[in-house]
Design a protein around this motif. Structure first.
Motif, PDB file in Angstrom:
ATOM      1  N   HIS A 171     -17.321 -20.803  25.557  1.00 43.44           N
ATOM      2  CA  HIS A 171     -17.255 -22.224  25.181  1.00 43.44           C
ATOM      3  C   HIS A 171     -15.924 -22.835  25.636  1.00 43.44           C
ATOM      4  O   HIS A 171     -15.893 -23.918  26.204  1.00 43.44           O
ATOM      5  N   LEU A 172     -14.834 -22.129  25.393  1.00 38.60           N
ATOM      6  CA  LEU A 172     -13.503 -22.600  25.774  1.00 38.60           C
ATOM      7  C   LEU A 172     -13.411 -22.864  27.271  1.00 38.60           C
ATOM      8  O   LEU A 172     -12.967 -23.945  27.709  1.00 38.60           O
ATOM      9  N   ILE A 173     -13.833 -21.901  28.092  1.00 38.16           N
ATOM     10  CA  ILE A 173     -13.641 -21.987  29.534  1.00 38.16           C
ATOM     11  C   ILE A 173     -14.629 -22.984  30.175  1.00 38.16           C
ATOM     12  O   ILE A 173     -14.257 -23.763  31.058  1.00 38.16           O
ATOM     13  N   VAL A 174     -15.875 -22.965  29.706  1.00 38.98           N
ATOM     14  CA  VAL A 174     -16.866 -23.896  30.276  1.00 38.98           C
ATOM     15  C   VAL A 174     -16.480 -25.345  29.975  1.00 38.98           C
ATOM     16  O   VAL A 174     -16.577 -26.222  30.851  1.00 38.98           O
ATOM     17  N   LYS A 175     -16.034 -25.610  28.740  1.00 38.54           N
ATOM     18  CA  LYS A 175     -15.607 -26.963  28.383  1.00 38.54           C
ATOM     19  C   LYS A 175     -14.427 -27.412  29.251  1.00 38.54           C
ATOM     20  O   LYS A 175     -14.341 -28.575  29.659  1.00 38.54           O
ATOM     21  N   TYR A 176     -13.534 -26.500  29.532  1.00 34.53           N
ATOM     22  CA  TYR A 176     -12.387 -26.805  30.382  1.00 34.53           C
ATOM     23  C   TYR A 176     -12.844 -27.134  31.804  1.00 34.53           C
ATOM     24  O   TYR A 176     -12.374 -28.109  32.421  1.00 34.53           O
ATOM     25  N   LEU A 177     -13.784 -26.361  32.340  1.00 35.63           N
ATOM     26  CA  LEU A 177     -14.217 -26.540  33.727  1.00 35.63           C
ATOM     27  C   LEU A 177     -15.111 -27.764  33.932  1.00 35.63           C
ATOM     28  O   LEU A 177     -15.087 -28.395  35.001  1.00 35.63           O
ATOM     29  N   GLN A 178     -15.889 -28.103  32.896  1.00 40.76           N
ATOM     30  CA  GLN A 178     -16.871 -29.180  33.093  1.00 40.76           C
ATOM     31  C   GLN A 178     -16.563 -30.403  32.246  1.00 40.76           C
ATOM     32  O   GLN A 178     -17.240 -31.392  32.302  1.00 40.76           O
ATOM     33  N   ARG A 206     -12.732 -18.435  44.672  1.00 40.90           N
ATOM     34  CA  ARG A 206     -13.807 -18.502  45.669  1.00 40.90           C
ATOM     35  C   ARG A 206     -15.121 -18.899  44.997  1.00 40.90           C
ATOM     36  O   ARG A 206     -15.893 -19.685  45.528  1.00 40.90           O
ATOM     37  N   TYR A 207     -15.377 -18.328  43.803  1.00 46.42           N
ATOM     38  CA  TYR A 207     -16.586 -18.696  43.051  1.00 46.42           C
ATOM     39  C   TYR A 207     -16.553 -20.185  42.694  1.00 46.42           C
ATOM     40  O   TYR A 207     -17.545 -20.902  42.893  1.00 46.42           O
ATOM     41  N   LEU A 208     -15.414 -20.670  42.172  1.00 47.34           N
ATOM     42  CA  LEU A 208     -15.312 -22.084  41.781  1.00 47.34           C
ATOM     43  C   LEU A 208     -15.524 -22.998  42.985  1.00 47.34           C
ATOM     44  O   LEU A 208     -16.179 -24.039  42.880  1.00 47.34           O
ATOM     45  N   ASP A 209     -14.970 -22.614  44.122  1.00 50.73           N
ATOM     46  CA  ASP A 209     -15.105 -23.423  45.330  1.00 50.73           C
ATOM     47  C   ASP A 209     -16.571 -23.562  45.733  1.00 50.73           C
ATOM     48  O   ASP A 209     -17.004 -24.615  46.208  1.00 50.73           O
ATOM     49  N   ALA A 210     -17.341 -22.494  45.533  1.00 50.39           N
ATOM     50  CA  ALA A 210     -18.768 -22.522  45.880  1.00 50.39           C
ATOM     51  C   ALA A 210     -19.585 -23.331  44.875  1.00 50.39           C
ATOM     52  O   ALA A 210     -20.752 -23.656  45.135  1.00 50.39           O
ATOM     53  N   HIS A 211     -18.984 -23.659  43.721  1.00 46.02           N
ATOM     54  CA  HIS A 211     -19.701 -24.403  42.669  1.00 46.02           C
ATOM     55  C   HIS A 211     -18.980 -25.706  42.315  1.00 46.02           C
ATOM     56  O   HIS A 211     -19.043 -26.169  41.176  1.00 46.02           O
ATOM     57  N   ARG A 212     -18.350 -26.313  43.326  1.00 46.19           N
ATOM     58  CA  ARG A 212     -17.585 -27.545  43.092  1.00 46.19           C
ATOM     59  C   ARG A 212     -18.440 -28.645  42.476  1.00 46.19           C
ATOM     60  O   ARG A 212     -17.942 -29.467  41.697  1.00 46.19           O
ATOM     61  N   ASP A 213     -19.721 -28.691  42.850  1.00 42.05           N
ATOM     62  CA  ASP A 213     -20.584 -29.760  42.347  1.00 42.05           C
ATOM     63  C   ASP A 213     -20.828 -29.671  40.839  1.00 42.05           C
ATOM     64  O   ASP A 213     -21.287 -30.635  40.222  1.00 42.05           O
ATOM     65  N   GLU A 214     -20.497 -28.540  40.223  1.00 42.55           N
ATOM     66  CA  GLU A 214     -20.671 -28.381  38.779  1.00 42.55           C
ATOM     67  C   GLU A 214     -19.384 -28.662  38.002  1.00 42.55           C
ATOM     68  O   GLU A 214     -19.388 -28.668  36.767  1.00 42.55           O
ATOM     69  N   LEU A 215     -18.282 -28.856  38.731  1.00 45.46           N
ATOM     70  CA  LEU A 215     -16.972 -28.994  38.088  1.00 45.46           C
ATOM     71  C   LEU A 215     -16.577 -30.452  37.929  1.00 45.46           C
ATOM     72  O   LEU A 215     -16.986 -31.311  38.706  1.00 45.46           O
ATOM     73  N   ARG A 216     -15.758 -30.714  36.910  1.00 45.87           N
ATOM     74  CA  ARG A 216     -15.081 -32.007  36.854  1.00 45.87           C
ATOM     75  C   ARG A 216     -14.010 -32.011  37.955  1.00 45.87           C
ATOM     76  O   ARG A 216     -13.826 -31.016  38.664  1.00 45.87           O
ATOM     77  N   ASN A 217     -13.314 -33.114  38.103  1.00 41.35           N
ATOM     78  CA  ASN A 217     -12.299 -33.218  39.149  1.00 41.35           C
ATOM     79  C   ASN A 217     -11.113 -32.326  38.788  1.00 41.35           C
ATOM     80  O   ASN A 217     -10.318 -32.632  37.905  1.00 41.35           O
TER      81      ASN A 217
END
Length: 207
Positions: A200-207, A146-157
């Motif tokens: 670092h691991l998780i942010v790099k994966y998400l963005q 739910r958090y990721l869905d609200a921040h889709r504009d910050e995520l890679r595809n």
């Protein structure tokens, strides 16, 4: 063929006095598990430590395994409430700050009572109640997605289902294994470095 131990409580406490008895039994079970281990725990020993009669214990719990299940359920609910509060706290934060806070909270939660966490992790398969872990992971996964869905504009595809699974599993595995197998990582200094590296691991994966 060995008979499976009964793990469901006989009845649920509804009055203040009976709830106090159940609380005392669960707390005594947790103390004995940490101090003496599962094999040395017994319903007699637990009742004595709780200050109640064995007869009173058996009114609510049919076996020591059912008491261990009650301790596990309470511990899991405490951890889940910490996760809920953390996800509510970071709801409006950008991903790097939110992830850092979630990793830090996960480590803090596992540091609250690492000995109990270790004992319960060892005993969970023995009780046959692995669904307790599944319930915890499913709720954390749902809230994080739910958090990721609200921040889709910050995520890679990304596939959000897969992303939530990867992130939640990574956070839980890193913190859980630190408690079980790398206790030196729970010191203030090393835990801080673990937060940095996991973030670092998780942010790099998400963005």
């Amino acid at each position: 063929m060995a008979r499976k131990p009964l793990t469901k409580p006989r009845k649920h406490a509804s009055q203040d006095r009976s709830r106090a008895t159940v609380d005392a039994l669960i707390e005594a079970t947790a103390r004995i598990l940490v101090r003496e281990g599962f094999d040395k725990a017994s319903t007699n020993r637990i009742a004595e430590a709780a200050g109640v009669s064995v007869g009173s214990l058996y009114q609510y719990f049919p076996s020591k395994e059912s008491l261990v299940v009650a301790v596990i359920a309470r511990h899991q609910e405490e951890l889940m409430q910490i996760a809920r509060d953390a996800l509510a706290e970071v709801a409006s934060l950008p991903i790097p700050k939110a992830v850092r806070r979630l990793v830090a909270v996960a480590i803090e939660a596992h540091r609250v009572d690492p000995k109990l966490h270790r004992v319960l992790a060892e005993q969970l398969p023995r009780t046959g109640r692995l669904e307790n872990i599944d319930v915890f992971n499913r709720e954390f996964y749902t809230l994080f997605k739910r958090y990721l869905d609200a921040h889709r504009d910050e995520l890679r595809n990304l596939d959000l289902d897969m992303a939530a699974y990867v992130c939640v599993t990574s956070i839980e595995a890193l913190t859980h294994n630190a408690v079980l197998h790398r206790s030196e990582m729970l010191s203030e200094e090393v835990a801080g470095r673990l937060v940095d590296e996991a973030t670092h691991l998780i942010v790099k994966y998400l963005q």
